[in-house]
Motif scaffolding. Structure first.
Motif, PDB file in Angstrom:
ATOM      1  N   HIS A 266       0.808  -1.179   0.092  1.00 18.67           N
ATOM      2  CA  HIS A 266      -0.170  -0.083  -0.116  1.00 18.67           C
ATOM      3  C   HIS A 266       0.809   1.228   0.083  1.00 18.67           C
ATOM      4  O   HIS A 266       0.590   2.291   0.822  1.00 18.67           O
ATOM      5  CB  HIS A 266      -0.869  -0.099   1.406  1.00 18.67           C
ATOM      6  N   PHE A 267       2.063   1.248  -0.832  1.00 13.99           N
ATOM      7  CA  PHE A 267       2.716   2.417  -0.826  1.00 13.99           C
ATOM      8  C   PHE A 267       1.889   3.875  -1.379  1.00 13.99           C
ATOM      9  O   PHE A 267       2.456   4.793  -1.099  1.00 13.99           O
ATOM     10  CB  PHE A 267       4.291   1.995  -1.754  1.00 13.99           C
ATOM     11  N   LYS A 268       1.153   3.368  -2.473  1.00 18.27           N
ATOM     12  CA  LYS A 268       0.454   4.647  -2.890  1.00 18.27           C
ATOM     13  C   LYS A 268      -0.216   5.352  -1.735  1.00 18.27           C
ATOM     14  O   LYS A 268      -0.220   6.509  -1.685  1.00 18.27           O
ATOM     15  CB  LYS A 268      -0.598   4.230  -3.946  1.00 18.27           C
ATOM     16  N   ASN A 271       2.033   7.563   0.057  1.00 14.61           N
ATOM     17  CA  ASN A 271       2.618   8.763  -0.561  1.00 14.61           C
ATOM     18  C   ASN A 271       1.250   9.606  -0.426  1.00 14.61           C
ATOM     19  O   ASN A 271       1.220  10.962   0.000  1.00 14.61           O
ATOM     20  CB  ASN A 271       2.680   8.607  -1.954  1.00 14.61           C
ATOM     21  N   ASP A 280       9.433   9.001   0.063  1.00 14.60           N
ATOM     22  CA  ASP A 280      11.076   8.677  -0.384  1.00 14.60           C
ATOM     23  C   ASP A 280      11.864   8.398   1.031  1.00 14.60           C
ATOM     24  O   ASP A 280      12.441   7.612   0.882  1.00 14.60           O
ATOM     25  CB  ASP A 280      11.537  10.137  -0.771  1.00 14.60           C
ATOM     26  N   ARG A 302      17.516  -1.636  -5.769  1.00 13.30           N
ATOM     27  CA  ARG A 302      15.891  -1.025  -6.000  1.00 13.30           C
ATOM     28  C   ARG A 302      15.707  -1.462  -7.359  1.00 13.30           C
ATOM     29  O   ARG A 302      16.270  -0.748  -8.111  1.00 13.30           O
ATOM     30  CB  ARG A 302      16.027   0.481  -5.730  1.00 13.30           C
ATOM     31  N   LYS A 374       0.959 -11.001  -2.441  1.00 13.53           N
ATOM     32  CA  LYS A 374      -0.112  -9.840  -2.477  1.00 13.53           C
ATOM     33  C   LYS A 374      -1.587 -10.342  -2.316  1.00 13.53           C
ATOM     34  O   LYS A 374      -2.019  -9.942  -1.577  1.00 13.53           O
ATOM     35  CB  LYS A 374       0.288  -9.057  -3.824  1.00 13.53           C
ATOM     36  N   ARG A 378      -1.120  -9.636   1.721  1.00 13.21           N
ATOM     37  CA  ARG A 378       0.094  -8.848   2.042  1.00 13.21           C
ATOM     38  C   ARG A 378       0.686  -9.004   3.089  1.00 13.21           C
ATOM     39  O   ARG A 378       0.283  -9.670   3.966  1.00 13.21           O
ATOM     40  CB  ARG A 378      -0.166  -7.389   1.769  1.00 13.21           C
TER      41      ARG A 378
END
Ligand SMILES: Nc1nc2c(ncn2[C@@H]2O[C@H](COP(=O)(O)OP(=O)(O)OP(=O)(O)O)[C@@H](O)[C@H]2O)c(=O)[nH]1
Length: 385
Positions: A266-268, A271, A280, A302, A374, A378
């Motif tokens: 759930h990186f969105k 952000n 970041d 990465r 996922k 997750r």
């Protein structure tokens, strides 16, 4: 052959050249340079100041200005060698010893000023300390190292060795043959030779500093080409090249090897809720923890936006699962402490077990396992069959 040469003229020419080099270096290298290059620039600048003060002091011989200017000169010349030492520490490799250099640079001008009335003492001690500092630099330059090319090190070492020899000569003349060397511009053959050598070594020093600077710039460019700008980890291309080589080794010698793919969950949302800068910071935190947890010989990259890829050499499945658990727990705890919210990831693990398997095969298996992780909710690791 050189007896008709005039020491004063030689030293003035040397000082003018020195000033030109001190001004040219920032012009050629630029002002926004590495700490090492900046120290090298300052070193030449201080050396120029030192010689200007020394030549100026002869105008006021025996007065208080002589004391002030020649003491300032000794301080500047000695400090310029400390700065050169500090530049070398970065260019060659970090090594202690600058405290010895700094102590000499503080104590020598002090002794020089206190013993100013005793010409033999002050000239002897000043030249002995300067020669010692140059000798130490020479030893440091000749120490075997993989990090810097031998060309500029040899050139600079030669310059330091020559300069150290003529400086010792001046010291011996001043201390023990004072009548033959009553002041630093005395027309003694040794002094003429010393002035000529100073002009020669100035050229060698300037050339080697520029070579060292170019080598450092090339090293930085090479590092930039293989690393990810945000996290400092390997980029995808560099990782793939190195991983393929490690895989070939594992195949040849039958070593166990693991590919582990991680994708932050759930990186969105991270952000969206906390801002791109926090996102970041989270990526940098993951990279830091990976660096801390991995062994030398392992590779971390990465791989994409919020995706990381690890290659664990000489590692079996059990050890990789333990690493995943350790990393996951640490990440949850440290992200909560440092970012204010927990971060977790899904992971896919592929172990190397078939001789004909390529890196692409392993990546495909790890990616598929990650996809399953996922879909299974997750925050977990799935092992590829
Ligand atoms: N801050 C930051 N965000 C990035 C960077 N690279 C990629 N991202 C973000 O990572 C997010 C990835 O989103 P998705 O592919 O939808 O994945 P996710 O939100 O992590 O969802 P799941 O992977 O399904 O758990 C996007 O919002 C990208 O903008 C980066 O360098 N910095």
């Amino acid at each position: 052959m050189f007896s008709h040469l005039d020491v004063h003229t030689l030293l003035v020419v040397f000082t003018v050249n020195l000033i030109a080099v001190a001004l040219a270096l920032p012009l050629l290298m630029g002002l926004k340079v590495s700490a090492a290059a900046r120290r090298a620039q300052w070193s030449m600048g201080l050396q120029a100041v030192g010689w200007v003060c020394l030549i100026a002091s002869s105008r006021w011989a025996g007065t208080v200005f002589d004391l002030l200017l020649s003491t300032a000169s000794m301080a500047a010349l000695s400090a310029s060698l400390v700065l050169l030492w500090k530049a070398l520490q970065r260019w060659i490799s970090p090594r202690d010893g600058h405290w010895t250099m700094w102590s000499l640079a503080v104590l020598m001008p002090l002794a020089y000023a206190l013993g100013f009335e005793h010409y033999a003492f002050r000239v002897g001690i000043a030249n002995a300390v300067l020669a010692l500092q140059m000798g130490l630099l020479c030893v440091e330059l000749l120490r075997p190292t993989e990090q810097a090319s031998w060309r500029w090190r040899a050139l600079l070492a030669l310059a330091m060795a020559l300069q150290s020899v003529v400086t010792s000569w001046r010291g011996v003349l001043g201390a023990f043959f004072t009548s033959a060397y009553p002041h630093f511009e005395s027309p003694h053959p040794v002094n003429i030779a010393a002035a000529l050598v100073s002009n020669l070594t100035l050229l060698l020093v300037a050339a080697s500093l520029l070579m060292a600077y170019r080598e450092e710039a090339e090293r930085q460019l090479r590092a930039l080409a293989i690393t990810d700008g945000l996290t400092g980890l390997l980029n995808r291309r560099a990782w793939s090249e190195r991983a393929a080589a490690l895989l070939a080794d594992a195949r040849r010698y039958g070593h166990p090897l693991i590919v582990l793919m991680l994708d932050l969950d759930h990186f969105k949302v991270v952000n969206d809720q906390h801002g791109h800068a926090k996102g970041d910071a989270a990526l940098m935190l993951v990279a830091r923890l990976l660096r801390e947890q991995l062994r030398t010989g392992d590779l971390a990259a990465r791989y994409g936006g919020e995706e990381f890829c690890l290659l664990l050499s000489h590692t079996r499945e059990g050890a990789a699962i333990a690493l995943d658990q350790r990393l996951r727990q640490t990440l949850r705890r440290v992200s909560t402490e440092e970012l204010g919210f927990p971060i977790d990831y899904s992971a896919g693990l592929a172990a190397f077990h078939a001789d004909h398997q390529t890196l692409d095969d392993m990546l495909r298996r790890a990616d598929h396992a990650l996809y399953e992780a996922k879909h299974a909710g997750r925050g977990q690791l799935v092992i590829a069959p």
